[in-house]
Design an enzyme around this catalytic site. Structure first.
Site, mmCIF file in Angstrom:
data_model
loop_
_atom_site.group_PDB
_atom_site.id
_atom_site.type_symbol
_atom_site.label_atom_id
_atom_site.label_comp_id
_atom_site.label_asym_id
_atom_site.label_seq_id
_atom_site.Cartn_x
_atom_site.Cartn_y
_atom_site.Cartn_z
ATOM 1 N N ASN A 18 0.324 -1.314 -0.455
ATOM 2 C CA ASN A 18 0.241 0.393 0.255
ATOM 3 C C ASN A 18 0.731 1.186 -0.152
ATOM 4 O OD1 ASN A 18 -2.095 2.277 0.398
ATOM 5 N ND2 ASN A 18 -2.742 1.300 2.621
ATOM 6 N N LYS A 42 0.082 4.675 -0.714
ATOM 7 C CA LYS A 42 -0.724 5.744 -0.205
ATOM 8 C C LYS A 42 -0.456 6.561 -0.905
ATOM 9 C CE LYS A 42 0.204 3.471 4.475
ATOM 10 N NZ LYS A 42 0.222 3.837 5.989
ATOM 11 N N GLU A 82 -7.019 4.972 7.845
ATOM 12 C CA GLU A 82 -6.814 6.350 7.596
ATOM 13 C C GLU A 82 -8.022 7.130 6.968
ATOM 14 O OE1 GLU A 82 -2.522 5.914 4.951
ATOM 15 O OE2 GLU A 82 -2.285 5.791 7.226
ATOM 16 N N GLY A 128 2.677 2.091 10.328
ATOM 17 C CA GLY A 128 3.036 3.774 10.264
ATOM 18 C C GLY A 128 4.346 3.931 11.597
HETATM 19 P P1 PGA Z 1 2.801 0.327 7.395
HETATM 20 O O1 PGA Z 1 1.352 0.916 7.034
HETATM 21 O O2 PGA Z 1 3.154 -0.765 6.691
HETATM 22 O O3 PGA Z 1 3.815 1.622 6.944
HETATM 23 O O4 PGA Z 1 2.883 0.584 9.144
HETATM 24 C C1 PGA Z 1 0.069 0.307 6.621
HETATM 25 C C2 PGA Z 1 -0.845 0.431 6.064
HETATM 26 O O5 PGA Z 1 -1.380 1.110 6.420
HETATM 27 O O6 PGA Z 1 -1.778 -0.942 5.207
#
Ligand code: PGA
Length: 264
Positions: A11, A13, A99, A175
């Site tokens: 992902n 983003k 999110e 994150g």
């Molecule tokens: P991350 O994000 O691996 O950076 O923690 C995962 C996600 O939000 O799908």
């Protein structure tokens, strides 16, 4: 022997501009060997999905969207439909990421409708569920998960076991570098499977893939995915670089190979 194939979804983003996207796919695809035990998908910025097609077409890398709208057409400025994504050759769509729930105010009902739209367009929705730290500390994790999962299932009673994927993503692990423990992950994955079992029966539940997401990286993906109810990962940060993405693919593929050949 594993009942469900592993799936790794990156992902991205709001990251990687057009040039960075092209660089990733060019390098990644040239380095990917034959991968048998894991399906892989990347969710780039929606704007570039069509552009990505030219790199991923006829390869094992599938494309995922990060979002879609629940109506097919009409006066919905700025939106795009699941059908439009399918036209581009997109196969998956992330729905209900925390999110979007938290920053854009998406509710369980909206997420259930988006899931429905994906299924109607033959896209596999990857439905994200997960609790906040405050909810976990207040002992509300199961209540929150039950509410999120049930709302989606009740609006999609005709879904087939292999046409919908869940991703358990505790918000406090996204994150942050904090990963949930294997016990915490396995417990919630079993719980999600129980909810599916109650509504659709055991066979259906045992065929539905449930991914884990939240600070997944090459160093922990194997351990997390060793939990018997974890079917792979939704990875954010660690999917942005070709080397770490490929390391995660390799780790998962190794594990899939070992489990496929184990007895029981
Ligand atoms: P991350 O994000 O691996 O950076 O923690 C995962 C996600 O939000 O799908």
């Amino acid at each position: 022997m594993r009942k469900r194939k592993f799936l790794l979804v990156g992902n991205w983003k709001l990251n990687h501009n057009k040039q960075e996207t092209a660089n990733f796919f060019e390098t990644c695809i040239s380095k990917l060997g034959e991968i048998k035990y894991v399906d892989i998908a990347i969710a780039p910025m929606c704007l570039y999905l069509d552009f990505c097609q030219k790199f991923t077409k006829n390869t094992i890398v599938k494309l995922s969207a990060q979002n879609c709208f629940y109506e097919k057409s009409g006066a919905y400025t700025g939106e795009y439909a699941a059908q439009n994504l399918a036209e581009l050759g997109v196969e998956f769509c992330i729905v209900g990421h925390s999110e979007r729930r938290n920053i854009l105010g998406e509710t369980d009902i909206v997420i259930a409708k988006k899931t429905r739209a994906c299924l109607a367009a033959n896209l596999v929705p990857i439905v994200c569920v997960g609790e906040s730290l405050a909810e976990r500390e207040a002992g509300k994790t199961e209540k929150i998960i039950a509410q999120q999962v049930s709302t989606v299932l009740e609006a999609n009673l005709e879904y087939k076991s292999n046409s919908l994927v869940f991703a358990y993503e505790p918000i406090w692990a996204i994150g942050t570098g904090k990963t949930a423990t294997c016990e915490q992950i396995q417990e919630i994955h079993v719980y999600i499977r129980e909810i599916i079992t109650q509504k659709f029966g055991q066979d259906h539940a045992s065929k539905t893939q449930i991914l884990y997401g939240g600070s997944v990286k090459p160093e922990n993906i194997k351990q997390i995915s060793s939990c018997s109810d974890v079917d792979g990962a939704l990875a954010g940060g660690a999917s942005l670089r070709v080397d770490s993405f490929l390391s995660m693919v390799a780790e998962l593929s190794d594990l899939g190979h070992a489990q496929q050949n184990s007895i029981g």
